[in-house]
Design an enzyme around this catalytic site. Structure first.
Site, PDB file in Angstrom:
ATOM      1  CB  SER A 257      -0.885  -0.370   0.966  1.00 43.30           C
ATOM      2  OG  SER A 257      -1.874   1.149   1.805  1.00 43.30           O
TER       3      SER A 257
ATOM      4  CE1 TYR B  97      -4.371  -2.236   5.064  1.00 46.55           C
ATOM      5  CE2 TYR B  97      -3.416   0.368   4.268  1.00 46.55           C
ATOM      6  CZ  TYR B  97      -3.908  -1.167   4.311  1.00 46.55           C
ATOM      7  OH  TYR B  97      -4.798  -1.615   2.741  1.00 46.55           O
TER       8      TYR B  97
HETATM    9  N1  NAD Z   1      -8.508  -0.037  -1.740  1.00 47.49           N
HETATM   10  C1  NAD Z   1      -7.460   0.637  -1.701  1.00 47.49           C
HETATM   11  O1  NAD Z   1      -7.556   1.495  -1.646  1.00 47.49           O
HETATM   12  C2  NAD Z   1      -6.204  -0.208  -1.073  1.00 47.49           C
HETATM   13  C3  NAD Z   1      -5.267   0.730  -0.686  1.00 47.49           C
HETATM   14  C4  NAD Z   1      -4.304   0.385  -1.004  1.00 47.49           C
HETATM   15  C5  NAD Z   1      -4.073  -1.145  -0.582  1.00 47.49           C
HETATM   16  N2  NAD Z   1      -5.333  -1.763  -0.805  1.00 47.49           N
HETATM   17  C6  NAD Z   1      -5.698  -3.242  -0.828  1.00 47.49           C
HETATM   18  O2  NAD Z   1      -5.970  -3.811  -1.673  1.00 47.49           O
HETATM   19  C7  NAD Z   1      -5.897  -5.578  -1.035  1.00 47.49           C
HETATM   20  C8  NAD Z   1      -7.043  -5.501  -1.463  1.00 47.49           C
HETATM   21  O3  NAD Z   1      -8.642  -4.579  -1.236  1.00 47.49           O
HETATM   22  P1  NAD Z   1      -9.696  -3.791  -2.081  1.00 47.49           P
HETATM   23  O4  NAD Z   1      -9.094  -2.674  -1.802  1.00 47.49           O
HETATM   24  O5  NAD Z   1      -9.836  -5.009  -2.906  1.00 47.49           O
HETATM   25  O6  NAD Z   1     -10.584  -4.839  -0.491  1.00 47.49           O
HETATM   26  P2  NAD Z   1     -11.739  -5.179  -0.900  1.00 47.49           P
HETATM   27  O7  NAD Z   1     -11.915  -5.516   1.127  1.00 47.49           O
HETATM   28  O8  NAD Z   1     -12.512  -5.759  -1.377  1.00 47.49           O
HETATM   29  O9  NAD Z   1     -10.810  -6.769  -0.925  1.00 47.49           O
HETATM   30  C9  NAD Z   1      -9.805  -7.963   0.492  1.00 47.49           C
HETATM   31  C10 NAD Z   1     -10.615  -9.305  -0.059  1.00 47.49           C
HETATM   32  O10 NAD Z   1      -9.951  -9.750   1.214  1.00 47.49           O
HETATM   33  C11 NAD Z   1     -10.409 -10.858   1.589  1.00 47.49           C
HETATM   34  N3  NAD Z   1      -9.987 -11.112   2.917  1.00 47.49           N
HETATM   35  C12 NAD Z   1     -10.000 -10.603   4.434  1.00 47.49           C
HETATM   36  N4  NAD Z   1      -9.763 -11.266   5.478  1.00 47.49           N
HETATM   37  C13 NAD Z   1      -8.957 -12.210   4.655  1.00 47.49           C
HETATM   38  C14 NAD Z   1      -8.806 -13.193   5.761  1.00 47.49           C
HETATM   39  N5  NAD Z   1      -8.293 -13.612   6.474  1.00 47.49           N
HETATM   40  N6  NAD Z   1      -7.634 -15.172   4.236  1.00 47.49           N
HETATM   41  C15 NAD Z   1      -8.484 -14.219   3.513  1.00 47.49           C
HETATM   42  N7  NAD Z   1      -8.912 -13.207   2.632  1.00 47.49           N
HETATM   43  C16 NAD Z   1      -9.696 -12.379   2.773  1.00 47.49           C
HETATM   44  C17 NAD Z   1     -11.904 -10.452   1.992  1.00 47.49           C
HETATM   45  O11 NAD Z   1     -12.997 -11.400   2.041  1.00 47.49           O
HETATM   46  C18 NAD Z   1     -12.296  -8.880   0.659  1.00 47.49           C
HETATM   47  O12 NAD Z   1     -12.152 -10.223  -0.681  1.00 47.49           O
HETATM   48  C19 NAD Z   1      -5.533  -5.685   0.685  1.00 47.49           C
HETATM   49  O13 NAD Z   1      -4.793  -6.333   0.734  1.00 47.49           O
HETATM   50  C20 NAD Z   1      -5.508  -3.919   1.203  1.00 47.49           C
HETATM   51  O14 NAD Z   1      -4.760  -3.279   2.073  1.00 47.49           O
HETATM   52  C21 NAD Z   1      -6.025  -1.097  -0.583  1.00 47.49           C
END
Ligand code: NAD
Length: 246
Positions: A138, A151
């Protein structure tokens, strides 16, 4: 021979968009996620877009479940070529001194230990033919932000863990990289979106003055996982609309 990719947290957001990119290229995808209902729905939505897609219920912070999921994928398809460690969660926002050990541990377990376990149990299946791993860090792995200490720490850890794995398995032709998304329009930012004023600031704190789409991160992951990135390893690619520059 068609490639096989494991995508953790692939039932929505960045993970599902990544699965979609892989499937379009004829890569078979195994989605690992805790959400069984969303897993079935994602498979239905994604099927018909090229490769074969299956769902395995797996908590990435549970070693037995990760080990079994990797074994099952390797048994089903005979190989694992790509791993995308994408599953992640945010923390309930509060100061360090107010942060419970439970909250800290929960986020570290999923966001950092989950990445370690994914690599630990899929690399043995990649060592024969080589492979590519993309870990999802991130912008907050680089930048501090008040009230999100677990985080921040977990995502910073992913950046170094990525270098570690790249160094240890380069000789096996396994490349290991990370992406660092900025603010992306997925359900993980729903908490921020509800505060209108806060959201206005957060969503435009970058050079492009907008949030990113899941697909825009998926394209970067797709590139790093592909042979087009054959001399790239140990690096973290910002996908943040210039958020770090801001
Ligand atoms: N959206 C943003 O702004 C952003 C920014 C930086 C990083 N990220 C990172 O991107 C990645 C994906 O997130 P996203 O934005 O698509 O959000 P999201 O919430 O749509 O996706 C996260 C997914 O992880 C799954 N998950 C959560 N805990 C879990 C576990 N213990 N085991 C297996 N699966 C699990 C959830 O069910 C979900 O499908 C994450 O690592 C998040 O930290 C997102």
């Amino acid at each position: 021979m068609n490639k096989v990719a494991l995508v953790t947290g692939g039932t929505g957001g960045i993970g599902q968009a990544t699965a979609h990119c892989f499937l379009n290229q004829g890569i078979s995808v195994v989605i690992l996620d805790i959400d069984e209902e969303k897993g079935k729905a994602a498979c239905e939505e994604l099927s018909g877009s090229g490769g074969d897609v299956t769902f395995v219920r797996c908590d990435v912070s549970n070693e037995e479940e990760v080990k079994n999921a990797c074994q099952k994928a390797a048994e089903t398809y005979g190989q694992i070529d790509i791993l995308v460690n994408n599953a992640g969660i945010g923390n309930n926002e509060t100061t360090l001194t107010e942060m419970s050990l439970f909250e800290w541990q929960k986020v570290i377990d999923v966001n950092l230990t989950g990445v370690f376990l994914g690599m630990k149990h899929s690399i043995p299946f990649m060592r024969k033919n080589g492979g590519a791993i993309v870990n999802v860090s991130s912008l907050l792995g680089f930048k501090g932000k008040k009230f999100v200490a677990p985080y921040n720490a977990s995502k910073a850890g992913v950046i170094t863990l990525t270098k570690n794995a790249a160094l240890e398995y380069g000789r096996d032709r396994i490349r290991v990289n990370a992406v660092a998304p900025g603010v992306i329009d997925t359900s993980i930012v729903d908490g921020w979106r509800t505060h209108e004023e806060k959201w206005k600031i957060i969503s435009t704190a970058n050079a492009l003055k907008r949030v990113g789409e899941a697909q825009e991160v998926a394209h970067a992951i797709e590139f790093l996982a592909s042979d087009k990135a054959s001399y790239i390893t140990g690096t973290t690619l910002m996908v943040d609309g210039g958020g770090l520059t801001y």
